[in-house]
Design a protein around this motif. Sequence first.
Motif, PDB file in Angstrom:
ATOM      1  N   GLU A  54      57.884  -1.157  11.591  1.00 14.46           N
ATOM      2  CA  GLU A  54      59.510  -1.073  11.348  1.00 14.46           C
ATOM      3  C   GLU A  54      60.028  -0.215  12.606  1.00 14.46           C
ATOM      4  O   GLU A  54      59.337   1.016  12.684  1.00 14.46           O
ATOM      5  CB  GLU A  54      59.978  -0.582  10.009  1.00 14.46           C
ATOM      6  N   ARG A  94      61.718  -5.402  12.432  1.00 14.01           N
ATOM      7  CA  ARG A  94      60.239  -5.416  11.475  1.00 14.01           C
ATOM      8  C   ARG A  94      59.568  -6.368  11.812  1.00 14.01           C
ATOM      9  O   ARG A  94      59.887  -7.547  11.939  1.00 14.01           O
ATOM     10  CB  ARG A  94      60.741  -5.142  10.043  1.00 14.01           C
ATOM     11  N   HIS A 114      70.049   6.112   9.662  1.00 15.38           N
ATOM     12  CA  HIS A 114      69.138   5.336  10.743  1.00 15.38           C
ATOM     13  C   HIS A 114      69.798   3.856  10.532  1.00 15.38           C
ATOM     14  O   HIS A 114      70.211   3.331   9.791  1.00 15.38           O
ATOM     15  CB  HIS A 114      67.806   5.573  10.355  1.00 15.38           C
ATOM     16  N   SER A 148      55.064   7.471  10.624  1.00 15.19           N
ATOM     17  CA  SER A 148      56.202   7.315  11.437  1.00 15.19           C
ATOM     18  C   SER A 148      55.779   8.242  12.832  1.00 15.19           C
ATOM     19  O   SER A 148      55.680   9.357  12.808  1.00 15.19           O
ATOM     20  CB  SER A 148      57.433   7.515  11.156  1.00 15.19           C
ATOM     21  N   THR A 188      67.888   6.664  14.676  1.00 16.77           N
ATOM     22  CA  THR A 188      68.677   7.581  13.964  1.00 16.77           C
ATOM     23  C   THR A 188      69.627   8.380  15.056  1.00 16.77           C
ATOM     24  O   THR A 188      69.147   9.179  15.999  1.00 16.77           O
ATOM     25  CB  THR A 188      67.811   8.850  13.221  1.00 16.77           C
ATOM     26  N   THR A 192      63.214   2.156  13.962  1.00 16.30           N
ATOM     27  CA  THR A 192      64.606   2.339  13.501  1.00 16.30           C
ATOM     28  C   THR A 192      65.223   3.154  14.640  1.00 16.30           C
ATOM     29  O   THR A 192      64.352   3.858  15.305  1.00 16.30           O
ATOM     30  CB  THR A 192      64.436   2.974  12.120  1.00 16.30           C
ATOM     31  N   ARG A 205      68.047   0.128  11.253  1.00 10.43           N
ATOM     32  CA  ARG A 205      66.948  -0.648  11.503  1.00 10.43           C
ATOM     33  C   ARG A 205      67.244  -1.539  12.544  1.00 10.43           C
ATOM     34  O   ARG A 205      68.258  -2.259  12.899  1.00 10.43           O
ATOM     35  CB  ARG A 205      66.902  -1.652  10.106  1.00 10.43           C
TER      36      ARG A 205
END
Length: 151
Positions: free
Chosen positions: A29, A24, A19, A64, A33, A31, A21
């Motif tokens: 946060e 944040r 993933h 998440s 992928t 991300t 980033r």
Amino acid sequence: MSEPVLEFAFELRVDCDPHLRIGRSADEELTFTPITGGTVAGPLLNGAVLAGGGDWAVERSGTSQLEARYLLRADDGAVIDILNRGYFRASAEAIALHEAGEHVDEAEIYFRTAPVFQTDAPAHRWLAEHQFVGLARDEDGQVCVRVFVVR
């Protein structure tokens, strides 16, 4: 009203790169992928996961919220779009065990999705006309989602 009936349709085995980033804040946060390929196998659909899609995740308070979008190619050549939204939640202990390669009881991890499909291929039109539920897990470096059609 009757209870819903779930019928196993197929399993997605999705290959992913690490993933990335994005950002944040104090409470979350974000991300991304990248999805690099994979397979689709089951009684109602077989084929491949095409490279090029991805999964965006926003983590808030240990949960998440996921939104993955990618393409499938059925064995007959039809292309199918999938938008797979869901949630992942696990204790810090369960995540540490998983990352160490240890077995983690599935009851310790909540990883559920609700895939939606689009296609104009006549043989696969049923995908765009039903509701689905996915039970997901990480296994051998892949995200595996057992997809059930709600009957």
